[in-house]
Each structure stands twice: as structure tokens, then as C-alpha cells.
Design a protein around this motif. Structure first.
Motif, PDB file in Angstrom:
ATOM      1  N   MET A 377     -39.898  -6.602 -18.019  1.00 21.76           N
ATOM      2  CA  MET A 377     -39.310  -6.010 -18.969  1.00 21.76           C
ATOM      3  C   MET A 377     -39.784  -6.521 -20.459  1.00 21.76           C
ATOM      4  O   MET A 377     -40.157  -5.956 -21.359  1.00 21.76           O
ATOM      5  CB  MET A 377     -37.807  -6.119 -19.127  1.00 21.76           C
ATOM      6  CG  MET A 377     -37.015  -5.702 -20.006  1.00 21.76           C
ATOM      7  SD  MET A 377     -37.134  -3.881 -20.016  1.00 21.76           S
ATOM      8  CE  MET A 377     -35.866  -3.445 -21.527  1.00 21.76           C
ATOM      9  N   ALA A 378     -39.926  -7.889 -20.252  1.00 19.66           N
ATOM     10  CA  ALA A 378     -40.496  -8.647 -21.335  1.00 19.66           C
ATOM     11  C   ALA A 378     -42.005  -8.194 -21.875  1.00 19.66           C
ATOM     12  O   ALA A 378     -42.405  -7.936 -23.246  1.00 19.66           O
ATOM     13  CB  ALA A 378     -40.552 -10.162 -21.321  1.00 19.66           C
ATOM     14  N   GLU A 379     -42.657  -7.951 -20.953  1.00 20.81           N
ATOM     15  CA  GLU A 379     -44.387  -7.375 -21.094  1.00 20.81           C
ATOM     16  C   GLU A 379     -43.855  -5.828 -21.997  1.00 20.81           C
ATOM     17  O   GLU A 379     -44.678  -5.775 -22.833  1.00 20.81           O
ATOM     18  CB  GLU A 379     -44.997  -7.253 -19.868  1.00 20.81           C
ATOM     19  CG  GLU A 379     -45.215  -8.638 -19.410  1.00 20.81           C
ATOM     20  CD  GLU A 379     -45.795  -8.649 -18.055  1.00 20.81           C
ATOM     21  OE1 GLU A 379     -45.807  -7.259 -17.443  1.00 20.81           O
ATOM     22  OE2 GLU A 379     -46.260  -9.164 -17.299  1.00 20.81           O
ATOM     23  N   MET A 380     -43.188  -5.143 -21.556  1.00 18.14           N
ATOM     24  CA  MET A 380     -42.975  -3.831 -21.993  1.00 18.14           C
ATOM     25  C   MET A 380     -42.523  -3.824 -23.592  1.00 18.14           C
ATOM     26  O   MET A 380     -42.897  -3.165 -24.441  1.00 18.14           O
ATOM     27  CB  MET A 380     -42.226  -2.666 -21.472  1.00 18.14           C
ATOM     28  CG  MET A 380     -42.623  -2.333 -20.068  1.00 18.14           C
ATOM     29  SD  MET A 380     -41.283  -1.506 -19.046  1.00 18.14           S
ATOM     30  CE  MET A 380     -41.426   0.175 -19.884  1.00 18.14           C
ATOM     31  N   ILE A 417     -32.883 -10.344 -22.869  1.00 21.22           N
ATOM     32  CA  ILE A 417     -32.942  -9.643 -21.743  1.00 21.22           C
ATOM     33  C   ILE A 417     -31.981 -10.140 -20.538  1.00 21.22           C
ATOM     34  O   ILE A 417     -32.063 -11.503 -20.263  1.00 21.22           O
ATOM     35  CB  ILE A 417     -34.492  -9.674 -21.267  1.00 21.22           C
ATOM     36  CG1 ILE A 417     -35.208  -8.866 -22.651  1.00 21.22           C
ATOM     37  CG2 ILE A 417     -34.607  -8.622 -20.023  1.00 21.22           C
ATOM     38  CD1 ILE A 417     -37.077  -8.949 -22.141  1.00 21.22           C
ATOM     39  N   GLY A 418     -31.317  -9.317 -20.091  1.00 16.34           N
ATOM     40  CA  GLY A 418     -30.676  -9.800 -18.533  1.00 16.34           C
ATOM     41  C   GLY A 418     -29.441 -10.488 -18.995  1.00 16.34           C
ATOM     42  O   GLY A 418     -28.338  -9.781 -18.495  1.00 16.34           O
ATOM     43  N   TYR A 419     -29.218 -11.620 -19.410  1.00 16.67           N
ATOM     44  CA  TYR A 419     -28.126 -12.147 -19.537  1.00 16.67           C
ATOM     45  C   TYR A 419     -28.145 -13.364 -20.423  1.00 16.67           C
ATOM     46  O   TYR A 419     -29.435 -13.454 -20.967  1.00 16.67           O
ATOM     47  CB  TYR A 419     -27.902 -12.905 -18.055  1.00 16.67           C
ATOM     48  CG  TYR A 419     -28.874 -13.618 -17.417  1.00 16.67           C
ATOM     49  CD1 TYR A 419     -29.208 -14.825 -17.860  1.00 16.67           C
ATOM     50  CD2 TYR A 419     -30.015 -12.948 -16.690  1.00 16.67           C
ATOM     51  CE1 TYR A 419     -30.212 -15.757 -17.150  1.00 16.67           C
ATOM     52  CE2 TYR A 419     -30.921 -13.538 -15.957  1.00 16.67           C
ATOM     53  CZ  TYR A 419     -31.003 -15.077 -16.525  1.00 16.67           C
ATOM     54  OH  TYR A 419     -32.106 -15.733 -15.977  1.00 16.67           O
ATOM     55  N   ILE A 507     -36.927   3.494 -19.505  1.00 16.43           N
ATOM     56  CA  ILE A 507     -36.491   2.171 -20.233  1.00 16.43           C
ATOM     57  C   ILE A 507     -37.241   1.944 -21.517  1.00 16.43           C
ATOM     58  O   ILE A 507     -36.931   1.496 -22.564  1.00 16.43           O
ATOM     59  CB  ILE A 507     -36.633   0.836 -19.338  1.00 16.43           C
ATOM     60  CG1 ILE A 507     -35.723  -0.124 -19.864  1.00 16.43           C
ATOM     61  CG2 ILE A 507     -37.892   0.356 -19.133  1.00 16.43           C
ATOM     62  CD1 ILE A 507     -34.182   0.040 -20.088  1.00 16.43           C
ATOM     63  N   GLY A 508     -38.763   2.304 -21.563  1.00 16.46           N
ATOM     64  CA  GLY A 508     -39.467   2.327 -22.769  1.00 16.46           C
ATOM     65  C   GLY A 508     -38.958   2.980 -23.866  1.00 16.46           C
ATOM     66  O   GLY A 508     -39.072   2.574 -24.696  1.00 16.46           O
TER      67      GLY A 508
END
Length: 676
Positions: A377-380, A417-419, A507-508
């Protein structure tokens, strides 16, 4: 909390039901062709081409207001949380541990027999206090005092950053006092709204009847309360007006706030609410002027009935079945078209996630959110951020000075991201497995004290405003941040094993959507530090508004049900984010190896697969009642137009599906939205 959120009615696809969202279950198919209606020309209605067969064959379950998309994803998400709660509630947990608190809260809420036996006994102490009110000054006092117990009446108080000094937390007072969704429900004369008003009046009367009031008196009380709320509604701003952050920013000294309400002892009010502040922000001063006048001019008995109803309404979910049923009949059935109540465990999962979300969230992410998902996700996000930077640099309508400021703001985005990196504590919350009402009061007291602890203190920018398991995302303008909880980072929004066309088309687009909120009609008014500050040249601001008007006009033309129009002005921020998000995500996708190639999967090219993924993400049906409610109050457009609207502005979509002049999806270049 003034944040721009991606949406409570975002949608996914039916496949999520079959896949169960289990992190340990690997998928090999990421696009569901079975729901397509290939008799529909994609150039005429792309949404129905992708989703028509599914829509035709799908019935909304009676316990839901809609199905497909985020509805099914949320149900599966709640099943995950339910599994956790079932497990921890059976353990011998240490008192005060996160497992004990979430597990015992679950047990107390599931014990409906105990709740039914008590009737409305838990609410009686507050009702007795209200019955002892002699005049409007007493009413103000009890309205203030009850904030400390987690109730609070008549004053829309909360603590959040100062929009013009985002590093500091300040006291906010906003309009409040209505039981229906917004002011228009008190004035509109269409048959659907008239029916809802009648249901609301019946609900009010029902609560009084359940406390022993005879039918005639209960009906009289309900009519008087509706009339009083209609007077209050006259002072409220409409949803579109609430979109303007400048119009809703008014800094007052305590003395000036007193001038708004000369007949209310503001010093005493603040003392009782434990508010220690020299200045405050008032979102809608007109409400407080009206409150001051109505407190004096309306009979105190009507005001007492109004606050009694507010107390019963607020407590109904924690009282006996007859109260819970009455609450459901109005808020779920009349307003949203839900035919039967959801299973009790579903309600308890939502309650615990809302009340103790970062305790439950710690257990959730450990079980369902793998570290490699966060890495992907961080890469995107980094890829989309680079694309957005490039797009801003190439804008032909924006001048260099404004571009510089826009690029500074983009570079300053915080991404979560995430939490959370640090978890909230609930040490002052007492939870017992056999006292549901008291448990909820303890949580409410904690929430109020948490607000007070922030007052006058520097903003903690590590704080999250969604729980880790939430199936949603948001942009917070005062923190200049975009946030993606673990709950949304599951299929069909995201799967670490899916091809790039699927992930960037889903998600993108969400990532691009949240980034674009930083530059929508509201977000663009905040600078890189999260301050409400005009960083635009006058000419660039005028050009922005001209381009946004094209978008408003486009969405004003869309209709649902019997010709009810989408409200382009109300939905402009989300529509900007949908259009910008799609454009940014597509360009980012084209930087991937798959995006650069032409290898087909499931018979579709990479570009086609990108657009199909997004259209399938929005696959859902919702009830007519929920549709009307959304049109009136929700800043998001209906699912069909969150698909067809942005795509009809995308030349790359035209090329992928051979859209030509004369096709219904075709918009002349002069009418295409071109902002970000």
C-alpha cells in the motif's frame, strides 16, 4: 472533527461474500464476469454493462438497507470482529485488559433478557432530574451538567483543531437540536418527506407512551416537540452551506458569545461543562441566537418534553426491546427502508468498534492485517503522489505562484496506513459483563473527558479518527493527512496478490480520491500546515470555480428513482475526488509493467481491466428510502454516477471501450471536467 471522508456508501462487489475476506485465503480470480450484462452497450451505460446482471438477480436482504459493495464487505468485516469477540469473551481475562473490556462489553450487550427485564429503569434518574426543571435557566443547567455523564443537550460542543491555527485544540460549538437528518425534513412538502415527518412524530409519541404517558397526551407532546424543532430548524444552515469552511468559522471571546445569548449565563454554562477557555469557535451563530430566544419564548413544559425525548432517544439502544424496536422503526425502517433488525451480534460489533475501537483494533490488526499489505500500500501511495505532483506541474489553467503552494501542500501530506503508531488508552472505562447501560455511560463519560483533556493543548497529529477495522478512508484537512484503516485494505478494494489493474482501479482510485480531497472545494482552502488560509491567486480561484461549475452542472443532470436529481453542489467535493482519483490512479497504473503492456486477462486489456475493476467496486443496490436519504444528506453521488460520471470525463476510457460521439457515455470536450 471536521474531516472529509471517502464515504459510508462506497461499494464493492458480490465476490467479497464468497471470499469471506480471510487473510489466509489466497485468490486467483479478481474480476467477476458473471455479474455483467453484455446486452448493455458499455458506451451507453458502463455501470450497467459491468453490473446489470448482478443487479437484476440480487435482492436486498431484509436486514439491510442495501447490498453489494461496502455492504457485503462490512458484513464480512463484522464477522471477523465477531469471531474475535466470541473468542475473548470466553476467556478468563485479567481485569482491565483489552480482552476483558471488549469481551465483557460484548457479553453485557448480548444479554438482552437482562435489558428487557429492566425496561427503562436505567434512564429514570435522568428523567427525574429533567422533571424537576422549573424554568429555562434550570433547563440550561441540566443540559450542561449532563455533558459530564456523556449525554449533553442543546449545545453542539466538541474539541478539535482551530481551523486557522491547526496546531492548537479549541472548543467548538455547532448547530444541534434536531432529531431528523437536517433542516429540510421539517419544511419539504413532497410525499416522502411528509411520510417521514409522520413517522418521526409517531416515534416521539411512542417513547412517551412506553414511559406510561396516555396516548392523547403522548401525541400532544410529539406535536409540540415537532413544532419546536421546526422553529429550531429555521436557524440551521443547509447541507450545502455547511460545506463552506470560511462561512462556518467564527471566533468568539466569551464576552462576545454572551452577546449571542444574553439570557444564558455563559460563565456558569462553561463552569458546569468544565470548559476552560478564553475564546471559542462557533460554526453557526444563528442557532445560538435562536436558542436564546426560543428558551424564553416557548413554554418550559414543551422544552422539558423535548429534552426528555432526547434523553430517551439517546438511551433507546441500551433499553428494553420495546424501546429498541421503536428506535429501529424510525431510524432504520422509515428513514432507510430496512425491513428487519440485524442480528444482535452485528449491532454489538458496531457498538464495540465505535466505543472501544482501539482496544478491539489491536486484536484485529494482529489477526487480519499482514505487514506486507502495508508495504504494498505504501508503494502505491508513493506512486500516486508522484503522479499528482506531475499533473499539478502540467496544469495549464493554474499560475506558477499557486502551483508552488499546491506542490508544497502535496509534499507535506501525512499518510497513515492500517493502524495508529500509538494506541488510545481507556483506563478510566469500567466494563462489567452484566451492566450494559452503565458500560455505555462509562464509555460516554470517557469520550467527554477525552475531549476536555485536549482543550487548549497542542494537537496530537498521531491521533486517528477511524478505527483500524473501519471499511472506509478519510482526508483530514487540519492535519493535511490521508488515512487508510486496515479494514478497507482487503479485497475487493485491495489484495496484495491481485494484478495492478485491479488494485489501481480500486484502492488506487481511493488513494487518489483522498489526495484530491486536499484540493477540492473545501480542502483547497487549507494550506500545507492545515490552516484555513487563502493561498490562491484571485484569478486561479476564479478559474477553479469555473471548472467546478462544469462538474456541478454534470451531476445536477443525473437522476434517481422518479426523477429525483443528484445535488451537484452538495456532492461537488466527492465528485471532484472521484474524478481526480480516477485520473491520478490511471496515470499511476500506466507506470506499472502491466499498465505499459497489452497482455489480456479474462479477455480484457490492462486498460479495460482498470476501468472494469472500478465499476465492479461500485456494484450495489440500495433501498429507495436510503436513496432518498442519501440524495438529501450524503455528499457522495449514487454508485452508478460515481462510475459513469468520472469515466465520461476520461479520454483513456473512451479509447479503452471505443466511445464515440453520439454514445450516451460520450461528453463533448467542452463539457468534460478538467480540474486536477
Amino acid at each position: 472533527m471536521k474531516s472529509t471522508r471517502w464515504g459510508l456508501l462506497a461499494a464493492a462487489m458480490l465476490m467479497v461474500t464468497a471470499c469471506k475476506n480471510k487473510s489466509d485465503q489466497q485468490r486467483t480470480v479478481f474480476f467477476d464476469k458473471s455479474g455483467m450484462d453484455t446486452t448493455v452497450n458499455p458506451a451507453d451505460n458502463f455501470f450497467m454493462y459491468v453490473n446489470g446482471k448482478w443487479i437484476k438477480n440480487t435482492k436486498i436482504p431484509p436486514s439491510e438497507t442495501g447490498w453489494g459493495g461496502m455492504y457485503t464487505m462490512t458484513v464480512d468485516n463484522k464477522k471477523q470482529l465477531h469471531d474475535i469477540l466470541e473468542e475473548v469473551s470466553k476467556q478468563n481475562n485479567d481485569k482491565g485488559s483489552k480482552e476483558q473490556k471488549v469481551g465483557d462489553l460484548y457479553l453485557s450487550g448480548m444479554d438482552t433478557a437482562a435489558m428487557d427485564k429492566l425496561g427503562y429503569e436505567p434512564a429514570k434518574p435522568l428523567l427525574v432530574k429533567i422533571s424537576g426543571v422549573k424554568n429555562y435557566k434550570d433547563l440550561v443547567n441540566i443540559s450542561a451538567d449532563t455533558f459530564n455523564d456523556g449525554d449533553g443537550f442543546l449545545f453542539g460542543f466538541y474539541v478539535s483543531p482551530d481551523d486557522r491555527n491547526s496546531k492548537m485544540n479549541v472548543a467548538h460549538f455547532d448547530q444541534t437540536g434536531l432529531g431528523m437528518p437536517d433542516r429540510d425534513y421539517y419544511f419539504n412538502t413532497d410525499s416522502a418527506t411528509v411520510k417521514i415527518r409522520a413517522a418521526y412524530t409517531a416515534y416521539i409519541a411512542k417513547l412517551f407512551a412506553l414511559t406510561g404517558t396516555d396516548a392523547a397526551t403522548a401525541n400532544k407532546k410529539a406535536a409540540d416537540i415537532l413544532k419546536l424543532e421546526t422553529d429550531i430548524a429555521q436557524s440551521h444552515l443547509a447541507p450545502v452551506e455547511l460545506r463552506d469552511p470560511v462561512k462556518n468559522y467564527h471566533k468568539f471571546s466569551i464576552a462576545d458569545f454572551k452577546k449571542l445569548m444574553p439570557d444564558i449565563d455563559v460563565k456558569n454554562l462553561f463552569h458546569r461543562m468544565h470548559i476552560n477557555a478564553d475564546t471559542i469557535l462557533v460554526g453557526q451563530p444563528k442557532y445560538y441566537v435562536a436558542l436564546n430566544n426560543l428558551l424564553k419564548s416557548q413554554p418550559i413544559d414543551v422544552w422539558k418534553d423535548k429534552v426528555t425525548f432526547m434523553a430517551l432517544d439517546g438511551a433507546a439502544a441500551a433499553l428494553s426491546k420495546d424501546f429498541r424496536d421503536a428506535h429501529f422503526a424510525f431510524y432504520n425502517k422509515a428513514l432507510e427502508g430496512q425491513k428487519v433488525a440485524q442480528p444482535r451480534w452485528r449491532e454489538m460489533v458496531s457498538t464495540i468498534d465505535n466505543g472501544l475501537g482501539e482496544l478491539l483494533g489491536q486484536i484485529y490488526v494482529a489477526k487480519y492485517f499482514p505487514p506486507d499489505a502495508k508495504t504494498r500500500m505504501a508503494e502505491m501511495v508513493a506512486n500516486l503522489k508522484a503522479v499528482y505532483k506531475s499533473r499539478i506541474e502540467k496544469l495549464v489553467w493554474m499560475s506558477a505562484p499557486t502551483k508552488t503552494k499546491a506542490l508544497e501542500k502535496l509534499a507535506a501530506f501525512t499518510v497513515k496506513i492500517g493502524y495508529p503508531d500509538k494506541w488510545k488508552k481507556y483506563d478510566d472505562v469500567e466494563i462489567s459483563k452484566d451492566a450494559y447501560y452503565q458500560n455505555m455511560k462509562s464509555i460516554a463519560k470517557h469520550n467527554y473527558n477525552e475531549q476536555l483533556k485536549k482543550l487548549g493543548k497542542p494537537v496530537d497529529k498521531s491521533e486517528w479518527f477511524m478505527t483500524p477495522s473501519t471499511v472506509d478512508a478519510y482526508n483530514n484537512p487540519t492535519n493535511n493527512e490521508i488515512v487508510f484503516p486496515a479494514g478497507i485494505l482487503q479485497f475487493p478494494f485491495f489484495d496484495k496478490d491481485a494484478d495492478d489493474a485491479i488494485n489501481y482501479g480500486a484502492i488506487g482510485v481511493v488513494i487518489g480520491h483522498e489526495m484530491t480531497h486536499g484540493f477540492d472545494d473545501q480542502g483547497r482552502q487549507y494550506d500545507k500546515d492545515g490552516n484555513l488560509k487563502d493561498w490562491w491567486t484571485a484569478d486561479d480561484a476564479a478559474k477553479f470555480k469555473q471548472r467546478v461549475q462544469v462538474l456541478i452542472n454534470q451531476y445536477d443532470g443525473y437522476t434517481v428513482l422518479n426523477g429525483i436529481h443528484v445535488k451537484g453542489a452538495l456532492t461537488q467535493g466527492e465528485n471532484l475526488a472521484d474524478n481526480g482519483g480516477m485520473a491520478i490512479a490511471y496515470e499511476a497504473f500506466k507506470r506499472t509493467e502491466q499498465g505499459k503492456g497489452d497482455t489480456k486477462i479474462d479477455g480484457f486489456t490492462p486498460d479495460q481491466r482498470f476501468f472494469l475493476s472500478l465499476a465492479q467496486l461500485w456494484r450495489m443496490k440500495i433501498s429507495d428510502e436510503a436513496t432518498r436519504l442519501n440524495i438529501n444528506t450524503n455528499p457522495h453521488s449514487p454508485a452508478m454516477y460515481r462510475t459513469n460520471g468520472p469515466m465520461s470525463n476520461m479520454p483513456s476510457f473512451y479509447k479503452a471501450f471505443n466511445i464515440k460521439p453520439g454514445d450516451k457515455m460520450y461528453r463533448p470536450d467542452s463539457l468534460r471536467v478538467k480540474v486536477w
